[in-house]
Scaffold this motif. Structure first.
Motif, PDB file in Angstrom:
ATOM      1  N   GLU A 185       0.828  -1.206   0.000  1.00 14.42           N
ATOM      2  CA  GLU A 185       0.000   0.000   0.000  1.00 14.42           C
ATOM      3  C   GLU A 185       0.869   1.265   0.000  1.00 14.42           C
ATOM      4  OE1 GLU A 185      -2.898   1.696   3.293  1.00 14.42           O
ATOM      5  OE2 GLU A 185      -3.686  -0.129   2.355  1.00 14.42           O
ATOM      6  N   ILE A 186       1.930   1.267   0.781  1.00 10.93           N
ATOM      7  CA  ILE A 186       2.846   2.413   0.837  1.00 10.93           C
ATOM      8  C   ILE A 186       3.600   2.531  -0.485  1.00 10.93           C
ATOM      9  CG2 ILE A 186       4.821   3.437   2.031  1.00 10.93           C
ATOM     10  CD1 ILE A 186       2.321   3.331   3.791  1.00 10.93           C
ATOM     11  N   ILE A 187       4.020   1.398  -1.047  1.00  7.34           N
ATOM     12  CA  ILE A 187       4.736   1.404  -2.326  1.00  7.34           C
ATOM     13  C   ILE A 187       3.867   2.021  -3.420  1.00  7.34           C
ATOM     14  CG2 ILE A 187       5.622  -0.085  -4.176  1.00  7.34           C
ATOM     15  CD1 ILE A 187       6.760  -1.909  -1.973  1.00  7.34           C
ATOM     16  N   ARG A 188       2.578   1.652  -3.472  1.00  8.15           N
ATOM     17  CA  ARG A 188       1.677   2.242  -4.471  1.00  8.15           C
ATOM     18  C   ARG A 188       1.621   3.759  -4.313  1.00  8.15           C
ATOM     19  NH1 ARG A 188      -1.066  -2.438  -3.534  1.00  8.15           N
ATOM     20  NH2 ARG A 188      -2.433  -1.570  -1.954  1.00  8.15           N
ATOM     21  N   SER A 189       1.535   4.218  -3.086  1.00  6.76           N
ATOM     22  CA  SER A 189       1.488   5.649  -2.820  1.00  6.76           C
ATOM     23  C   SER A 189       2.786   6.329  -3.251  1.00  6.76           C
ATOM     24  CB  SER A 189       1.236   5.882  -1.329  1.00  6.76           C
ATOM     25  OG  SER A 189       1.355   7.243  -1.023  1.00  6.76           O
TER      26      SER A 189
END
Length: 156
Positions: free
Chosen positions: A37-41
């Motif tokens: 989720e953080i990587i997508r952001s």
């Protein structure tokens, strides 16, 4: 000054041993994450660098940890749950005091339950052992606007 020594390793810490993608903003390597989720952001908002690193558990380091007094800082940009899952032996055996970061209110319920499972109590910071510090229940923890907390083993 305190006689401690350290060791730098290019690894990510999580709940298993494997290889994983570590993603971080080009000029902010401290903001790296393995959390999808953080990587997508990060990928949608910044110029990023991605590299494969070894993923290890904290339990893999158990033999090299002197268990007398251990202070652990968990600042892993969204992967707190996975770090604790890979530290069950360390948490049970060494009972470290844990300073940790938690930004996501939606993940705090599960994080609190993980600490409870290992008989840890979550406190607000600042924490002082000689003064009655603010012990948080799950609802207070989830509602807190703070991002840094401390978890203390209940038998210490």
């Amino acid at each position: 000054m305190n006689g401690l020594s350290g060791q730098w390793e290019q690894v990510a810490i999580g709940n298993r041993t494997s290889e994983i993608e570590l993603v971080y903003p080009e000029k902010e390597s401290w903001l790296g994450s393995i959390c999808p989720e953080i990587i997508r952001s990060l990928k949608s908002s910044k110029r990023i660098i991605s590299q494969k690193v070894q993923l290890k558990t904290l339990d893999e380091y158990l033999q090299s940890v002197p268990c007398e007094k251990v202070l652990m800082k968990i600042d892993v940009e969204g992967a707190e749950k996975e770090v604790l899952q890979g530290a069950s032996k360390l948490l049970s055996h060494c009972r470290p005091t844990i300073i940790f970061e938690s930004y996501e209110a939606k993940t705090r319920d599960e994080l609190f339950r993980q600490f409870e499972q290992f008989e840890y109590l979550v406190h607000a910071l600042p924490w002082r052992p000689s003064v009655a510090s603010r012990l948080l229940d799950v609802d207070e923890f989830k509602a807190s606007t703070a991002t840094n907390f401390i978890a203390i083993a209940s038998n210490t």
